[in-house]
Design a protein around this motif. Sequence first.
Motif, PDB file in Angstrom:
ATOM      1  N   GLU A  47      -8.271 124.249  14.285  1.00 21.62           N
ATOM      2  CA  GLU A  47      -8.410 124.412  12.885  1.00 21.62           C
ATOM      3  C   GLU A  47      -9.359 124.486  12.226  1.00 21.62           C
ATOM      4  OE1 GLU A  47      -6.188 121.697  10.867  1.00 21.62           O
ATOM      5  OE2 GLU A  47      -4.462 121.512  12.025  1.00 21.62           O
ATOM      6  N   GLU A  48     -10.732 123.877  12.660  1.00 19.43           N
ATOM      7  CA  GLU A  48     -11.882 123.954  11.686  1.00 19.43           C
ATOM      8  C   GLU A  48     -12.148 125.399  12.772  1.00 19.43           C
ATOM      9  OE1 GLU A  48     -14.414 120.760  13.474  1.00 19.43           O
ATOM     10  OE2 GLU A  48     -16.485 122.872  13.320  1.00 19.43           O
ATOM     11  N   TYR A  49     -12.511 125.910  14.273  1.00 18.37           N
ATOM     12  CA  TYR A  49     -12.261 127.544  14.462  1.00 18.37           C
ATOM     13  C   TYR A  49     -11.744 128.507  13.397  1.00 18.37           C
ATOM     14  CZ  TYR A  49     -14.260 124.726  18.510  1.00 18.37           C
ATOM     15  OH  TYR A  49     -15.427 123.325  19.012  1.00 18.37           O
ATOM     16  N   ALA A  50     -10.557 127.610  13.128  1.00 18.19           N
ATOM     17  CA  ALA A  50      -9.667 129.331  12.605  1.00 18.19           C
ATOM     18  C   ALA A  50     -10.224 129.670  11.381  1.00 18.19           C
ATOM     19  CB  ALA A  50      -8.268 128.610  12.494  1.00 18.19           C
ATOM     20  N   ASP A  51     -10.867 128.485  10.825  1.00 21.14           N
ATOM     21  CA  ASP A  51     -11.254 128.403   9.349  1.00 21.14           C
ATOM     22  C   ASP A  51     -12.627 129.096   8.842  1.00 21.14           C
ATOM     23  OD1 ASP A  51      -9.356 127.106   7.954  1.00 21.14           O
ATOM     24  OD2 ASP A  51     -11.148 125.361   7.844  1.00 21.14           O
ATOM     25  N   ASP A  54     -12.076 132.744   9.741  1.00 14.45           N
ATOM     26  CA  ASP A  54     -11.381 133.428   8.815  1.00 14.45           C
ATOM     27  C   ASP A  54     -12.176 134.633   8.446  1.00 14.45           C
ATOM     28  OD1 ASP A  54      -9.577 133.874   7.134  1.00 14.45           O
ATOM     29  OD2 ASP A  54      -9.241 133.102   5.806  1.00 14.45           O
ATOM     30  N   ARG A  55     -12.572 136.085   8.951  1.00  9.01           N
ATOM     31  CA  ARG A  55     -13.222 136.367   8.126  1.00  9.01           C
ATOM     32  C   ARG A  55     -12.732 137.802   7.448  1.00  9.01           C
ATOM     33  NH1 ARG A  55     -18.817 134.972  10.023  1.00  9.01           N
ATOM     34  NH2 ARG A  55     -18.377 133.297   9.685  1.00  9.01           N
ATOM     35  N   PRO A  56     -13.265 139.062   7.020  1.00  4.81           N
ATOM     36  CA  PRO A  56     -12.514 139.860   6.073  1.00  4.81           C
ATOM     37  C   PRO A  56     -11.733 140.669   7.449  1.00  4.81           C
ATOM     38  CG  PRO A  56     -14.422 140.328   4.706  1.00  4.81           C
ATOM     39  CD  PRO A  56     -14.567 138.330   6.110  1.00  4.81           C
ATOM     40  N   ILE A  61      -4.636 134.843  12.253  1.00  2.00           N
ATOM     41  CA  ILE A  61      -5.037 132.759  13.513  1.00  2.00           C
ATOM     42  C   ILE A  61      -4.052 132.368  14.600  1.00  2.00           C
ATOM     43  CG2 ILE A  61      -7.605 131.667  14.056  1.00  2.00           C
ATOM     44  CD1 ILE A  61      -8.426 132.994  11.280  1.00  2.00           C
ATOM     45  N   HIS A  62      -4.904 132.330  15.195  1.00  4.75           N
ATOM     46  CA  HIS A  62      -2.823 131.362  16.126  1.00  4.75           C
ATOM     47  C   HIS A  62      -4.165 130.443  17.083  1.00  4.75           C
ATOM     48  CE1 HIS A  62      -0.433 134.959  16.018  1.00  4.75           C
ATOM     49  NE2 HIS A  62      -1.213 136.039  16.445  1.00  4.75           N
ATOM     50  N   ALA A  63      -3.804 129.393  16.310  1.00  6.09           N
ATOM     51  CA  ALA A  63      -4.646 127.713  16.850  1.00  6.09           C
ATOM     52  C   ALA A  63      -3.787 127.659  17.657  1.00  6.09           C
ATOM     53  CB  ALA A  63      -4.526 127.172  15.573  1.00  6.09           C
ATOM     54  N   ALA A 167      -7.204 135.615   6.596  1.00  6.70           N
ATOM     55  CA  ALA A 167      -5.721 135.443   7.596  1.00  6.70           C
ATOM     56  C   ALA A 167      -4.350 134.812   7.232  1.00  6.70           C
ATOM     57  CB  ALA A 167      -6.164 135.761   9.180  1.00  6.70           C
ATOM     58  N   ALA A 168      -3.736 134.774   7.449  1.00  8.42           N
ATOM     59  CA  ALA A 168      -2.563 133.771   8.091  1.00  8.42           C
ATOM     60  C   ALA A 168      -3.353 132.728   9.271  1.00  8.42           C
ATOM     61  CB  ALA A 168      -1.751 134.525   7.958  1.00  8.42           C
ATOM     62  N   ILE A 169      -2.977 131.941   9.192  1.00  9.32           N
ATOM     63  CA  ILE A 169      -3.947 130.570  10.332  1.00  9.32           C
ATOM     64  C   ILE A 169      -2.460 129.735  10.446  1.00  9.32           C
ATOM     65  CG2 ILE A 169      -4.930 128.616  10.868  1.00  9.32           C
ATOM     66  CD1 ILE A 169      -7.161 129.295   8.900  1.00  9.32           C
ATOM     67  N   GLU A 170      -1.716 129.683  11.554  1.00 11.60           N
ATOM     68  CA  GLU A 170      -0.823 129.723  12.365  1.00 11.60           C
ATOM     69  C   GLU A 170      -0.627 128.599  14.548  1.00 11.60           C
ATOM     70  OE1 GLU A 170       1.791 132.603  12.480  1.00 11.60           O
ATOM     71  OE2 GLU A 170       1.832 133.144  10.142  1.00 11.60           O
ATOM     72  N   PRO A 171      -0.107 127.877  13.718  1.00 12.57           N
ATOM     73  CA  PRO A 171      -0.256 126.914  14.807  1.00 12.57           C
ATOM     74  C   PRO A 171       0.464 127.275  15.503  1.00 12.57           C
ATOM     75  CG  PRO A 171       0.952 125.281  13.711  1.00 12.57           C
ATOM     76  CD  PRO A 171       0.134 126.987  13.191  1.00 12.57           C
ATOM     77  N   PHE A 172       0.322 127.626  17.410  1.00 11.46           N
ATOM     78  CA  PHE A 172       0.900 128.437  18.470  1.00 11.46           C
ATOM     79  C   PHE A 172       1.466 127.621  19.193  1.00 11.46           C
ATOM     80  CE2 PHE A 172       1.674 130.942  22.217  1.00 11.46           C
ATOM     81  CZ  PHE A 172       2.637 131.787  22.384  1.00 11.46           C
TER      82      PHE A 172
END
Length: 318
Positions: A47-51, A54-56, A61-63, A167-172
Amino acid sequence: MSDVLVVAEHRRGELRDVSYELLTAGKELADATDGELHAAVISGPVEEYADKLDRPGVDQIHAVENGEEFNHGIYTQVAAQLANAVDAQYILAGNTVNGLDFAPALAERLGLPLVTDAVDIETDDGLSVVRELYGGKTEGTVDIDSERALLTIRPGEWPEADGTGDAAIEPFEADIDESAVRSTVTGFEEVRTGDVDISDADVLVSVGRGIEDEENIELIEELADAIGATVSASRPIVDNGWLPPDRQVGQSGKKVSPDIYIAIGISGAVQHVAGMKGSETIIAINDDPSAPIYDIADYGIVDDLFDVVPALTEQFGE
Ligand SMILES: Cc1cc2nc3c(=O)[nH]c(=O)nc-3n(C[C@H](O)[C@H](O)[C@H](O)COP(=O)(O)OP(=O)(O)OC[C@H]3O[C@@H](n4cnc5c(N)ncnc54)[C@H](O)[C@@H]3O)c2cc1C
């Protein structure tokens, strides 16, 4: 199907720079194909990495939580499932130790062509990938005759994506076959380090194979002393054990960007240049006028280092 999936890279709790470069390359490709840009972050504090990723321009982003560090078996399976789940047309990874570890297995698993070490991507007429050949002396273009493909990109060739995106951050949830996970990272061992950090130095005097013998390194140290510089080296010098590993500049050594970089008896192989091309001023001393180091040098002395170096030491010593 025109989406792009990039697989981010991290090690020991830090996202690596190439992850942000992958976002830039991926965005370039997604824009050219009117697709979306997906990023996968696998293992570690996702989650920290996904944040951070999150660049333009990043759409999703699939965590993927699974272990802490890179693992061949996990990455190969997760990336394959994710690529299929998002219907990715192009999959990008770093041309790094980790990327080169899992990308061939991923290509095999998905039945896709793999082009490694891309330094540029062209999309005018289908996808073409530019690669360097013969140690960077020339370039070749690989036209990809396939609807889907996997690429690894050379670190340092694309700028890092910057800024904050939405970006939408979602668990996979990946379905891992544990019997296909045949290795685990059990720990890290630091390379032997000294008390010098070459990446902090303002002036580096860097020595290469042209020095011929361990006892001649003294000539380089004398020049460094005379000008208040730090000694660094190309890989063969370190491989020979003539200087410690923490002095190595390059792709598998340190990335440096001093005010002045003096390359002595160094040919300028791509793997070396990858670590020092950010230097403010590059001075080369090499008796071969066609050495690739002269392609990037600001100043050069085309002469025998065994004449030039002592003369410079004497001059600066005065
Ligand atoms: C996966 C991988 C990772 C690598 N990582 C790195 C890395 O991190 N860093 C790195 O440096 N390399 C790395 N390499 C190795 C790299 O490809 C080159 O082999 C290496 O950089 C060459 O070192 P060099 O320039 O000192 O030696 P050489 O290529 O042998 O060049 C020696 C130069 O000295 C000149 N010379 C010889 N005698 C004299 C003289 N008397 N006076 C003046 N000039 C002279 C010659 O003209 C020549 O240009 C890597 C390779 C691989 C495959």
